[in-house]
Design a protein around this motif. Sequence first.
Motif: not given
Length: 663
Positions: A569-598
Amino acid sequence: MTQTIASRFRSFRILLLLFLAVCGALLAGAAPASAHAALTGSDPKQGSVVDKAPAQVSLTFSEEVAMNDGSLRVLDPKGKRVDTGKATNLSGTTYGVKLRPGLPDGTFTVTYQVVSADSHPVSGAFTFSIGAPSQTSVAASGQEVGGGVVGVLYGAARYVSYAGFILLVGGAAFVLACWQRGAGVRPVQRLVIAGWLALTGATLALLLLRGSYVGSGKIGDIFDLTLLGQVLQTKSGAALVSRLLLLAAAALFIAVLFGAYVKRDEADASGSSDEAAAEKKDLTFGLAIGGAVVAAGLAATWAMAEHASTGIQTGVAMPVDVLHLLAVAVWLGGLATLLVALFRAPVETQIETVAVRRFSRLAFGAVLTLVATGIYQSWRQVGTWSALTDTTYGQLLLVKVGLVAVLVGIASISRRWTGQLLEAAGAVAATVVEQRTAKKTTATVAQERTAKKATATVAQRRTAKKTPAGVSTDSRRAAQLARQRAAVATARDKRAREADPHRSGLRRSALTEAGVAIVLLAVTTVLTTTEPGRTEEAVKQATASASQRSGPLSLKIPFDTGGEDGKGTVELTLDPARVGGNEMHVFVERPNGKAFDVPEVKVAFTLAAKDIGPLPVTPDRIATGHWSAIGVQIPMAGDWKIAVTVRTSDIDQTTVNKNAKIG
């Protein structure tokens, strides 16, 4: 007699106090006036952060607005203007102003002060930032126009203008269509003339107040000739000047109605030739046509400058608005004239049964017109059932409908027994006239005897005794006696009217209708200064859409590259999600919820509606299963497709998509 007079004028005092109370309460809440054009969008967006300075700032309103070179201003963090000063219409309801080149980073303030298409002032302010937000010395609240003392005066003048129009048009229509003898009755004449004076005075006041009302709001600017000249070039100024010209024609109409027409009526009543009757008929027809044209023109001065002149179906809405105003005037103005006739007309000239029956039919037609035009106007201004209950305009409209229903109910009850009441009143009037004639005959004989004695006495004392002012004592006594006789005759007439229970009942009914009509008029006037429900709903939807992504955007998307150990599962967050500059984070996890090193993660943004993208973003690896990118630029608000590509091995990768509103 004292109690009778007191009870009569107590009713008038109650009606006057009701009028003042309603107007005072509504005026207290009428400043500042509700704007009928609303800001629905801007570029840059409110509160947005842009990477580089824009070439211009644009604002989109819910309807067309009028503006001058100072209507749109852009201020830097120190409060200095950075726009070129000339606002232009970019397209439709979007307006813009160019910015000077070389603007520094920081927070900028945009202020606007415009006039909506239906003549109401609109103002406000918002901020955007270049590069990054900064402190600013500019207050972003914006100047509120249409308030203060000038706003209250302007609102009062609007109330008076509507009331004057109703009395003028309704009173004249009542005389011509229902009670032609009423043209010679002084109280009726005074009512119609008072309506003309009120409308004329209020129109002049509106013309003088207009410049300050939509501008600075300062009392000192009321008599500024420069502002007055600018007002005359606007749609509202043209409507007010047209109203004054039509009022000049209305003055001529009143002069003929209460002058030449009364003489023709007296000649016809005295049993003159058929030629005089034909002349009166022709004059009545001419006055009816001329009066209808002037009344329609006066009503059009409101239609051409307010709600009906903007929005959808203006070609239909303006004639409908004219009919609506004329129906209101005929009904409520005629009711006021009937009330005056019942309370103030002499017994000898009291209103006839047939006249009230004519007004009953005329009022019924006016009510039908009100219902038909009101339904159309309600649909046009409200649009949806939710706007009818959730907006101020819709709630006021429901109050107005309730008041109209109450008025119709009272009028229908009165109509059932109006004929019987007035027939009884006519019999009483005839009896009073006969009694007065008989008493006058008896009094004449007594006066002749007294006069002979008084003549001899006056002749003896004329040369002997004078008052210091040079007037004989007997002359003063005779004048005093005449005044007493006149007072007695007036009191006798009043007692006769008050003693008739039928006439008294009709007066109470008309007085009740007039009281409800005053409240109805006040509510109607407030409706003209309230933002239509359709516009308010559109603004709410635009605001909700703009604020829907007020917080960080977070998406969870499952993926499967197809290879061994390729699910997660990949989880993407975008802050503040508005027009202009934003900060993006992407978290990749295995089905068991542990971090997935891709080995690799890539993201792309596409706005298909505007043919923008894909805009690729390659985040940096921060930690196991954590990728990040700073300054991700979103150029425009909309429904974006976010594509995330995940590679789990040298040959296994997949791209998953999800749509989200940004901005």
